[in-house]
Design an enzyme around this catalytic site. Sequence first.
Site, PDB file in Angstrom:
ATOM      1  N   ASN A  23       0.809  -1.218   0.000  1.00  0.00           N
ATOM      2  CA  ASN A  23       0.000   0.000   0.000  1.00  0.00           C
ATOM      3  C   ASN A  23       0.846   1.272   0.000  1.00  0.00           C
ATOM      4  OD1 ASN A  23      -2.167  -1.661  -0.029  1.00  0.00           O
ATOM      5  ND2 ASN A  23      -2.898  -1.187   2.038  1.00  0.00           N
ATOM      6  N   ARG A  92      -7.429  -1.728  -7.953  1.00  0.00           N
ATOM      7  CA  ARG A  92      -8.070  -0.476  -7.587  1.00  0.00           C
ATOM      8  C   ARG A  92      -7.085   0.702  -7.503  1.00  0.00           C
ATOM      9  NH1 ARG A  92     -12.567   1.726  -5.287  1.00  0.00           N
ATOM     10  NH2 ARG A  92     -12.081   3.410  -3.880  1.00  0.00           N
ATOM     11  N   CYS A 116     -10.164  -5.948  -5.045  1.00  0.00           N
ATOM     12  CA  CYS A 116     -10.895  -6.981  -4.315  1.00  0.00           C
ATOM     13  C   CYS A 116     -12.371  -6.623  -4.216  1.00  0.00           C
ATOM     14  CB  CYS A 116     -10.333  -7.095  -2.897  1.00  0.00           C
ATOM     15  SG  CYS A 116      -8.799  -8.001  -2.829  1.00  0.00           S
ATOM     16  N   ARG A 121     -17.007   0.331  -2.656  1.00  0.00           N
ATOM     17  CA  ARG A 121     -15.804   1.075  -2.996  1.00  0.00           C
ATOM     18  C   ARG A 121     -16.017   2.195  -4.024  1.00  0.00           C
ATOM     19  NH1 ARG A 121     -10.644  -2.902  -2.720  1.00  0.00           N
ATOM     20  NH2 ARG A 121      -9.798  -1.178  -1.585  1.00  0.00           N
ATOM     21  N   ASP A 124     -16.191   8.747  -5.080  1.00  0.00           N
ATOM     22  CA  ASP A 124     -16.715  10.117  -4.999  1.00  0.00           C
ATOM     23  C   ASP A 124     -15.756  11.064  -4.271  1.00  0.00           C
ATOM     24  OD1 ASP A 124     -17.455   8.348  -2.844  1.00  0.00           O
ATOM     25  OD2 ASP A 124     -18.630   9.975  -1.979  1.00  0.00           O
ATOM     26  N   ASP A 304      -7.621  -4.549   6.873  1.00  0.00           N
ATOM     27  CA  ASP A 304      -6.864  -5.550   6.114  1.00  0.00           C
ATOM     28  C   ASP A 304      -6.453  -6.743   6.973  1.00  0.00           C
ATOM     29  OD1 ASP A 304      -7.116  -4.142   3.819  1.00  0.00           O
ATOM     30  OD2 ASP A 304      -5.118  -3.278   3.835  1.00  0.00           O
ATOM     31  N   ILE A 326     -15.303  -0.635   7.844  1.00  0.00           N
ATOM     32  CA  ILE A 326     -14.737   0.043   6.664  1.00  0.00           C
ATOM     33  C   ILE A 326     -15.308  -0.501   5.340  1.00  0.00           C
ATOM     34  CG2 ILE A 326     -12.601   0.763   5.496  1.00  0.00           C
ATOM     35  CD1 ILE A 326     -12.600   1.769   8.351  1.00  0.00           C
ATOM     36  N   ARG A 396      -1.388 -11.151  -5.265  1.00  0.00           N
ATOM     37  CA  ARG A 396      -1.481  -9.703  -5.482  1.00  0.00           C
ATOM     38  C   ARG A 396      -0.765  -8.933  -4.381  1.00  0.00           C
ATOM     39  NH1 ARG A 396      -6.806  -7.649  -5.064  1.00  0.00           N
ATOM     40  NH2 ARG A 396      -5.538  -5.779  -4.944  1.00  0.00           N
TER      41      ARG A 396
HETATM   42  C1  UD1 Z   1      -6.699   1.452   1.049  1.00  0.00           C
HETATM   43  C2  UD1 Z   1      -5.820   0.227   1.044  1.00  0.00           C
HETATM   44  C3  UD1 Z   1      -6.590  -0.996   1.488  1.00  0.00           C
HETATM   45  C4  UD1 Z   1      -7.223  -0.740   2.854  1.00  0.00           C
HETATM   46  C5  UD1 Z   1      -8.023   0.565   2.837  1.00  0.00           C
HETATM   47  C6  UD1 Z   1      -8.560   0.956   4.211  1.00  0.00           C
HETATM   48  C7  UD1 Z   1      -4.248   0.691  -0.723  1.00  0.00           C
HETATM   49  C8  UD1 Z   1      -3.709   0.330  -2.049  1.00  0.00           C
HETATM   50  N1  UD1 Z   1      -5.312   0.031  -0.309  1.00  0.00           N
HETATM   51  O1  UD1 Z   1      -7.758   1.228   0.133  1.00  0.00           O
HETATM   52  O2  UD1 Z   1      -5.681  -2.091   1.576  1.00  0.00           O
HETATM   53  O3  UD1 Z   1      -8.089  -1.806   3.158  1.00  0.00           O
HETATM   54  O4  UD1 Z   1      -7.196   1.643   2.375  1.00  0.00           O
HETATM   55  O5  UD1 Z   1      -7.512   1.027   5.132  1.00  0.00           O
HETATM   56  O6  UD1 Z   1      -3.686   1.510  -0.017  1.00  0.00           O
HETATM   57  N2  UD1 Z   1     -14.857   5.494   0.207  1.00  0.00           N
HETATM   58  C9  UD1 Z   1     -15.904   6.260  -0.276  1.00  0.00           C
HETATM   59  N3  UD1 Z   1     -15.654   7.119  -1.314  1.00  0.00           N
HETATM   60  C10 UD1 Z   1     -14.405   7.254  -1.864  1.00  0.00           C
HETATM   61  C11 UD1 Z   1     -13.348   6.477  -1.345  1.00  0.00           C
HETATM   62  C12 UD1 Z   1     -13.601   5.608  -0.307  1.00  0.00           C
HETATM   63  O7  UD1 Z   1     -17.031   6.150   0.198  1.00  0.00           O
HETATM   64  O8  UD1 Z   1     -14.238   8.043  -2.792  1.00  0.00           O
HETATM   65  C13 UD1 Z   1     -15.109   4.533   1.319  1.00  0.00           C
HETATM   66  C14 UD1 Z   1     -14.858   3.086   0.876  1.00  0.00           C
HETATM   67  O9  UD1 Z   1     -15.998   2.550   0.228  1.00  0.00           O
HETATM   68  C15 UD1 Z   1     -14.568   2.421   2.194  1.00  0.00           C
HETATM   69  C16 UD1 Z   1     -13.829   3.501   2.969  1.00  0.00           C
HETATM   70  O10 UD1 Z   1     -14.142   4.731   2.336  1.00  0.00           O
HETATM   71  O11 UD1 Z   1     -15.776   2.116   2.841  1.00  0.00           O
HETATM   72  C17 UD1 Z   1     -12.318   3.300   3.012  1.00  0.00           C
HETATM   73  O12 UD1 Z   1     -11.799   3.340   1.729  1.00  0.00           O
HETATM   74  P1  UD1 Z   1     -10.334   3.907   1.417  1.00  0.00           P
HETATM   75  O13 UD1 Z   1      -9.695   4.376   2.677  1.00  0.00           O
HETATM   76  O14 UD1 Z   1     -10.445   4.866   0.293  1.00  0.00           O
HETATM   77  O15 UD1 Z   1      -9.602   2.607   0.930  1.00  0.00           O
HETATM   78  P2  UD1 Z   1      -8.671   2.413  -0.337  1.00  0.00           P
HETATM   79  O16 UD1 Z   1      -7.844   3.626  -0.539  1.00  0.00           O
HETATM   80  O17 UD1 Z   1      -9.470   1.908  -1.464  1.00  0.00           O
END
Ligand code: UD1
Length: 416
Positions: A23, A92, A116, A121, A124, A304, A326, A396
């Site tokens: 990450n 992603r 995944c 996910r 926005d 995670d 989350i 992965r």
């Molecule tokens: C990153 C990590 C992943 C980890 C996650 C949470 C990487 C490559 N991946 O994923 O391993 O599980 O952080 O610690 O670093 N959300 C929204 N809108 C958005 C973006 C996110 O609603 O635009 C929500 C998601 O649906 C989720 C939550 O926010 O419920 C957390 O997502 P986010 O922190 O963005 O995770 P990732 O960056 O995808």
Amino acid sequence: MSIIQVHGLQPLKGEIGIQGSKNAVLPMMAASILHKGTVVLTHVPGIQDVYCMKGILEYMGCVCTLEGDRLTIGTDALTDIRIPEKYLKAMRSSIMMLGALLGRCGEAVTCYPGGCSIGRRPIDLHLHALEKLGAQIEERDGVIKATAERLHGGEVNLSFPSVGATENALLAAVLAEGTTVIRGAAREPEITALCSMLNCMGAKVTGGGSDTIWIEGVKTLHDTVFEVPGDRICAGTYLSCIMASQGEAVIKGVCPGQMAAVLQAARQMGAEIKEYENHIAVAMRGRPEAVNLKTEPYPGFPTDLQSPVLSLLAIGKGTGSIRETIFEGRFATALELEKMGARIHLEEESALVTGTYPLKGCTVEAADLRGGAALVVAGLAAQGETTIRNCGHILRGYEDICRDLQKLGANIRRVL
Ligand code: UD1
């Protein structure tokens, strides 16, 4: 299809080194294109997601060389601003290219990312952040086009501390004109590492690791060499493996301070843990005690590691629970653990788990990256042979989980 077989009930013993953080390295690879020149990353993990990100960079015209764990990225010849769909669907983190491409070229074309299947996910918050910095976003038939003649500094308020949205905002802000402040930023160590790398490239970022990050835009960056930190999630997975096997081992190359919530949970479950500057010594005598946990943004317990800990609760003494706050879709592994004899009751965002020991080996299916690793944890506490199908997910994020656990004496092998 990749398949891993595990024979359990053998205590793990010895020393294990931890790979570079998945990450952390992925947004760093995206960050490289903000600069026109050369970026070298060391301690890069040899995992599918890195190969995928390398593929994206190469498609865009970058020249990448991976020698051992040293990745050299030459970004002079970057020409293409499209992120090809095949990579987006596979990973992603490809969405991270959006902010970086906007910063470098003022234009980016992408579609909704994959990764995944652990929940909805949405993106926005990413798009909101980029708009605040002056990007125009058009979405049509699943294709997202972002343009900005010149990004400008702005105030980005994140309603949830999304890791990805914080990283995208950071990447877009580095070359923007003026000052950006990101409030409600994610505080994960991978964000701190990205800020350090950007500063090594000549960016002006302060507050990384806190909920408010300031970025003063600069005109250009310069070449850099940067070491990717150890993977705290991989370390937490191997900690779970050692605990499941009732073993005693040393995990090297990770900062215990970044794992405080995980180490606290492990201690509550009965692990004896000693913390050193760059390694952790763990000894587990007996089955895990039942605990009640909740996943949260950093510094809380990481989502995670929810699946690996679900496996520990499944072999624990008494009834424990884990609440996933989350990613709503992250309990698919519970169904596989049940095939191994686990007693898990799912209720909306919580799993109530009554321990049983040992589990019984059978054929199970990896549902996602961490869920796949959790089945390895379970297999180490199961009688007989556990066959884990669909292990492509595990590749992965883990360089070679079989190699690493074999070093600790596990009877585990990849058969396909
Ligand atoms: C990153 C990590 C992943 C980890 C996650 C949470 C990487 C490559 N991946 O994923 O391993 O599980 O952080 O610690 O670093 N959300 C929204 N809108 C958005 C973006 C996110 O609603 O635009 C929500 C998601 O649906 C989720 C939550 O926010 O419920 C957390 O997502 P986010 O922190 O963005 O995770 P990732 O960056 O995808």
